[in-house]
Motif scaffolding. Structure first.
Motif, PDB file in Angstrom:
ATOM      1  N   HIS A 159      33.290  37.898   5.546  1.00  0.00           N
ATOM      2  CA  HIS A 159      33.626  36.469   5.639  1.00  0.00           C
ATOM      3  C   HIS A 159      34.451  36.193   6.896  1.00  0.00           C
ATOM      4  O   HIS A 159      34.274  35.153   7.547  1.00  0.00           O
ATOM      5  CB  HIS A 159      34.392  36.024   4.399  1.00  0.00           C
ATOM      6  N   THR A 160      35.351  37.097   7.247  1.00  0.00           N
ATOM      7  CA  THR A 160      36.137  36.910   8.469  1.00  0.00           C
ATOM      8  C   THR A 160      35.267  37.074   9.708  1.00  0.00           C
ATOM      9  O   THR A 160      35.527  36.436  10.739  1.00  0.00           O
ATOM     10  CB  THR A 160      37.302  37.913   8.514  1.00  0.00           C
ATOM     11  N   VAL A 161      34.241  37.925   9.629  1.00  0.00           N
ATOM     12  CA  VAL A 161      33.305  38.058  10.748  1.00  0.00           C
ATOM     13  C   VAL A 161      32.562  36.742  10.966  1.00  0.00           C
ATOM     14  O   VAL A 161      32.393  36.278  12.103  1.00  0.00           O
ATOM     15  CB  VAL A 161      32.312  39.209  10.497  1.00  0.00           C
ATOM     16  N   ARG A 162      32.119  36.127   9.886  1.00  0.00           N
ATOM     17  CA  ARG A 162      31.411  34.846   9.986  1.00  0.00           C
ATOM     18  C   ARG A 162      32.322  33.763  10.572  1.00  0.00           C
ATOM     19  O   ARG A 162      31.893  32.943  11.389  1.00  0.00           O
ATOM     20  CB  ARG A 162      30.902  34.431   8.612  1.00  0.00           C
ATOM     21  N   LEU A 163      33.587  33.758  10.148  1.00  0.00           N
ATOM     22  CA  LEU A 163      34.537  32.785  10.684  1.00  0.00           C
ATOM     23  C   LEU A 163      34.755  32.994  12.185  1.00  0.00           C
ATOM     24  O   LEU A 163      34.816  32.032  12.960  1.00  0.00           O
ATOM     25  CB  LEU A 163      35.865  32.897   9.939  1.00  0.00           C
ATOM     26  N   ARG A 164      34.863  34.253  12.582  1.00  0.00           N
ATOM     27  CA  ARG A 164      35.064  34.540  14.001  1.00  0.00           C
ATOM     28  C   ARG A 164      33.836  34.133  14.809  1.00  0.00           C
ATOM     29  O   ARG A 164      33.960  33.560  15.899  1.00  0.00           O
ATOM     30  CB  ARG A 164      35.343  36.025  14.183  1.00  0.00           C
TER      31      ARG A 164
ATOM     32  N   ALA B 124      23.317  37.131   7.993  1.00  0.00           N
ATOM     33  CA  ALA B 124      24.386  36.359   7.362  1.00  0.00           C
ATOM     34  C   ALA B 124      25.601  36.232   8.282  1.00  0.00           C
ATOM     35  O   ALA B 124      26.325  35.234   8.224  1.00  0.00           O
ATOM     36  CB  ALA B 124      24.790  37.010   6.046  1.00  0.00           C
ATOM     37  N   ARG B 125      25.830  37.219   9.137  1.00  0.00           N
ATOM     38  CA  ARG B 125      26.983  37.170  10.036  1.00  0.00           C
ATOM     39  C   ARG B 125      26.898  36.023  11.036  1.00  0.00           C
ATOM     40  O   ARG B 125      27.910  35.434  11.398  1.00  0.00           O
ATOM     41  CB  ARG B 125      27.111  38.502  10.798  1.00  0.00           C
ATOM     42  N   ILE B 126      25.695  35.721  11.481  1.00  0.00           N
ATOM     43  CA  ILE B 126      25.549  34.686  12.520  1.00  0.00           C
ATOM     44  C   ILE B 126      25.147  33.338  11.924  1.00  0.00           C
ATOM     45  O   ILE B 126      24.862  32.409  12.667  1.00  0.00           O
ATOM     46  CB  ILE B 126      24.501  35.120  13.562  1.00  0.00           C
ATOM     47  N   GLU B 127      25.120  33.231  10.602  1.00  0.00           N
ATOM     48  CA  GLU B 127      24.634  31.996   9.986  1.00  0.00           C
ATOM     49  C   GLU B 127      25.478  30.797  10.394  1.00  0.00           C
ATOM     50  O   GLU B 127      24.953  29.755  10.793  1.00  0.00           O
ATOM     51  CB  GLU B 127      24.622  32.150   8.465  1.00  0.00           C
ATOM     52  N   THR B 128      26.807  30.932  10.296  1.00  0.00           N
ATOM     53  CA  THR B 128      27.684  29.814  10.660  1.00  0.00           C
ATOM     54  C   THR B 128      27.572  29.471  12.136  1.00  0.00           C
ATOM     55  O   THR B 128      27.489  28.300  12.517  1.00  0.00           O
ATOM     56  CB  THR B 128      29.138  30.164  10.312  1.00  0.00           C
ATOM     57  N   ALA B 129      27.546  30.496  12.989  1.00  0.00           N
ATOM     58  CA  ALA B 129      27.437  30.265  14.435  1.00  0.00           C
ATOM     59  C   ALA B 129      26.124  29.580  14.790  1.00  0.00           C
ATOM     60  O   ALA B 129      26.087  28.679  15.624  1.00  0.00           O
ATOM     61  CB  ALA B 129      27.570  31.587  15.184  1.00  0.00           C
ATOM     62  N   ALA B 130      25.040  30.008  14.137  1.00  0.00           N
ATOM     63  CA  ALA B 130      23.741  29.392  14.417  1.00  0.00           C
ATOM     64  C   ALA B 130      23.704  27.948  13.943  1.00  0.00           C
ATOM     65  O   ALA B 130      23.047  27.099  14.558  1.00  0.00           O
ATOM     66  CB  ALA B 130      22.631  30.194  13.744  1.00  0.00           C
ATOM     67  N   MET B 131      24.404  27.638  12.868  1.00  0.00           N
ATOM     68  CA  MET B 131      24.468  26.258  12.396  1.00  0.00           C
ATOM     69  C   MET B 131      25.215  25.379  13.384  1.00  0.00           C
ATOM     70  O   MET B 131      24.888  24.209  13.566  1.00  0.00           O
ATOM     71  CB  MET B 131      25.139  26.204  11.030  1.00  0.00           C
TER      72      MET B 131
END
Length: 287
Positions: A118-123, A178-185
């Motif tokens: 989760h912290t990886v996704r936030l970063r 899943a790690r890049i999901e937030t960044a891609a959004m």
């Protein structure tokens, strides 16, 4: 007597230039007048990027006290309405979800390995907002492509259990996506990112069936579709479809109206002073 004309005229010019600057510069979040009342949206993005990086470092070293402190700072930045004018609503929702997951994990005392992702996704999400095309998540294209190639090799292997090997490889692909999901959004297309996650999940359901019932054609088509979606996510901005971006919040602009009103008033005072000066150019002198 001339001061009645010169002073309002100078004020009128300043007000007019200020009004033009606010109107023309308010078309984007960077040019909004809001920077006059805050430390600046760019500095806020820098703070969020630094906070997300510090949170990831604390999670990686299993420093719960530091992770909790950084999480509190990050939650304050997530509530900043000015920052939410960047990126997309889906990306901000994903960051809130990850932040809430980290907070629950810290409160319940679970292992850091369970909330490290989760912290990886936030970063990744904060880095995507800060660095644009130079963001870290762009480097995952080669990794995801390698995962798909390894998955196809595992599926087509002759020895052993190809279904079990493909299922294990698919798990790594799912974690990397899943790690890049937030960044891609934030920087890419949320619709395509959701499509990628759904296609990975569909391939997993195909491989979860019994080996005798697994259709090789369906699995091959599913893997080809995953590769196609990955390529579309990492398309250049000129080739990609419209990049989603949430419009700046429709808030009132008191500064614009104040400058406009000041321009009108100072203009009227200038005109009035000019008329009085023309009527009595030398004023009334004392005896």
């Amino acid at each position: 007597m001339k001061s009645r004309i010169i002073i309002p005229f100078i004020v009128c010019l300043c007000m007019a230039m200020g009004t033009a600057g606010v109107v023309w510069g308010g078309a984007s979040p960077e040019g909004s007048y809001a920077f006059l009342f805050s430390s600046g949206p760019y500095h806020q993005l820098e703070r969020m990027d630094e906070t997300a990086t510090a949170l990831y470092t604390a999670a990686y070293t299993n420093n719960r006290q530091a992770a909790f402190a950084e999480l509190q700072r990050l939650n304050k930045l997530l509530d900043n309405k000015m920052l939410r004018s960047y990126g997309s609503a889906d990306g901000w929702s994903a960051m809130e979800h990850d932040a809430a997951a980290v907070e629950r994990a810290l409160s319940s005392g679970v292992k850091h390995s369970l909330w490290l992702e989760h912290t990886v996704r936030l970063r990744m999400g904060a880095d995507a907002l800060m660095n644009g095309k130079a963001a870290l998540w762009h480097q995952y294209k080669a990794l995801l492509t390698h995962d798909v190639n390894t998955l196809k090799q595992a599926w087509k292997r002759q020895a052993g259990d190809p279904v079990a090997a493909a299922r294990a490889t698919l798990q790594g692909l799912s974690e990397h996506a899943a790690r890049i999901e937030t960044a891609a959004m934030f920087a890419g297309d949320p619709i395509r990112m959701r499509e990628l996650m759904e296609r990975i999940a569909y391939a997993g359901r195909l491989l979860e069936g019994k080996q005798s019932t697994v259709s090789k054609t369906e699995v091959d088509q599913s893997l080809d579709a995953i590769r196609l979606v990955i390529n579309r996510i990492f398309l250049e901005d000129k080739q990609a479809a419209a990049v989603p971006a949430i419009a700046p919040p429709g808030i009132g602009q008191p500064l614009k109206w104040a400058l406009l009103l000041g321009t009108i008033i100072s203009g009227v005072l200038t005109w009035t002073g000019w008329r009085k000066y023309k009527a009595r150019p030398y004023g009334v002198k004392k005896l």
